[in-house]
Design a protein around this motif. Structure first.
Motif, PDB file in Angstrom:
ATOM      1  N   SER A 229     -13.155   6.513  -7.447  1.00  0.00           N
ATOM      2  CA  SER A 229     -12.296   5.795  -6.520  1.00  0.00           C
ATOM      3  C   SER A 229     -10.810   5.955  -6.814  1.00  0.00           C
ATOM      4  O   SER A 229      -9.980   5.669  -5.945  1.00  0.00           O
TER       5      SER A 229
ATOM      6  N   LYS B 203      -3.883   1.317  -3.017  1.00  0.00           N
ATOM      7  CA  LYS B 203      -4.589   0.835  -1.845  1.00  0.00           C
ATOM      8  C   LYS B 203      -4.944  -0.630  -2.035  1.00  0.00           C
ATOM      9  O   LYS B 203      -5.075  -1.093  -3.168  1.00  0.00           O
ATOM     10  N   PRO B 204      -5.132  -1.372  -0.952  1.00  0.00           N
ATOM     11  CA  PRO B 204      -5.532  -2.772  -1.100  1.00  0.00           C
ATOM     12  C   PRO B 204      -6.782  -2.955  -1.949  1.00  0.00           C
ATOM     13  O   PRO B 204      -6.889  -3.953  -2.670  1.00  0.00           O
ATOM     14  N   GLU B 205      -7.713  -2.017  -1.888  1.00  0.00           N
ATOM     15  CA  GLU B 205      -8.925  -2.129  -2.676  1.00  0.00           C
ATOM     16  C   GLU B 205      -8.700  -1.943  -4.171  1.00  0.00           C
ATOM     17  O   GLU B 205      -9.622  -2.147  -4.967  1.00  0.00           O
ATOM     18  N   ASP B 206      -7.495  -1.549  -4.567  1.00  0.00           N
ATOM     19  CA  ASP B 206      -7.147  -1.492  -5.983  1.00  0.00           C
ATOM     20  C   ASP B 206      -6.781  -2.863  -6.539  1.00  0.00           C
ATOM     21  O   ASP B 206      -6.582  -2.999  -7.752  1.00  0.00           O
TER      22      ASP B 206
ATOM     23  N   ALA C 187       0.834  -1.194   0.000  1.00  0.00           N
ATOM     24  CA  ALA C 187       0.000   0.000   0.000  1.00  0.00           C
ATOM     25  C   ALA C 187       0.872   1.248   0.000  1.00  0.00           C
ATOM     26  O   ALA C 187       1.872   1.325   0.712  1.00  0.00           O
ATOM     27  N   GLY C 188       0.462   2.214  -0.806  1.00  0.00           N
ATOM     28  CA  GLY C 188       1.226   3.441  -0.951  1.00  0.00           C
ATOM     29  C   GLY C 188       2.215   3.418  -2.094  1.00  0.00           C
ATOM     30  O   GLY C 188       2.757   4.469  -2.466  1.00  0.00           O
TER      31      GLY C 188
ATOM     32  N   SER D  91      -1.529  -4.650   2.382  1.00  0.00           N
ATOM     33  CA  SER D  91      -1.553  -3.645   3.425  1.00  0.00           C
ATOM     34  C   SER D  91      -0.351  -3.775   4.338  1.00  0.00           C
ATOM     35  O   SER D  91       0.369  -4.774   4.317  1.00  0.00           O
TER      36      SER D  91
ATOM     37  N   ARG E 219      -5.152   9.774  -8.011  1.00  0.00           N
ATOM     38  CA  ARG E 219      -4.121   8.756  -7.803  1.00  0.00           C
ATOM     39  C   ARG E 219      -3.660   8.111  -9.108  1.00  0.00           C
ATOM     40  O   ARG E 219      -2.490   7.745  -9.233  1.00  0.00           O
TER      41      ARG E 219
ATOM     42  N   SER F 209      -0.082   5.859  -5.032  1.00  0.00           N
ATOM     43  CA  SER F 209      -0.788   5.750  -3.750  1.00  0.00           C
ATOM     44  C   SER F 209      -1.747   4.570  -3.748  1.00  0.00           C
ATOM     45  O   SER F 209      -2.908   4.688  -3.355  1.00  0.00           O
TER      46      SER F 209
END
Length: 122
Positions: free
Chosen positions: A62, A86-89, A14-15, A122, A66, A84
């Motif tokens: 969403s 995210k796990p949801e990506d 993440a990030g 994450s 980014r 950036s």
């Protein structure tokens, strides 16, 4: 024939950042709608980003701020810069093209690449 080949996926924390590439061939590249889509397990396919007919870009809420979609017309290549993350990506990401370059956000795309997996931990 139309061919779309994605590359650049992988596993990141993440990030982190990734840049996806879509090499296109077999058609007049600049006359097609081009976009990135993603599919996560248990979810519907989501439109991530597209290049509109006038060359402007549109993004899913969403990913706004980014992700950046861009084209290198000389190389017939579409890119998706993802920052950036995210796990949801996490999803399989697909490049797609459609010959009717009009209202590209809502078009039903005819041609698809094989997909490239993006996994964000994450």
């Amino acid at each position: 024939q139309v061919q779309l080949v994605e590359s650049g996926g992988g596993s990141v924390q993440a990030g982190g950042s990734l840049r996806l590439s879509c090499a296109a061939s077999g058609f007049t590249y600049n006359s097609y709608c081009m976009g990135w889509f993603r599919l996560a397990p248990g979810k519907e396919r989501e439109t991530v980003a597209v290049v509109e007919a006038d060359g402007s870009t549109r993004y899913a809420d969403s990913v706004k701020g980014r992700f950046t979609i861009s084209q290198d017309n000389a190389k017939n290549t579409l890119y998706l810069q993802m920052n950036s993350l995210k796990p949801e990506d996490t999803a399989a990401y697909y490049c797609a093209a459609d010959p009717f370059r009009y209202r590209c956000w809502t078009r039903k795309y005819n041609y698809w690449g094989q997909g490239t997996q993006v996994t964000v931990s994450s």
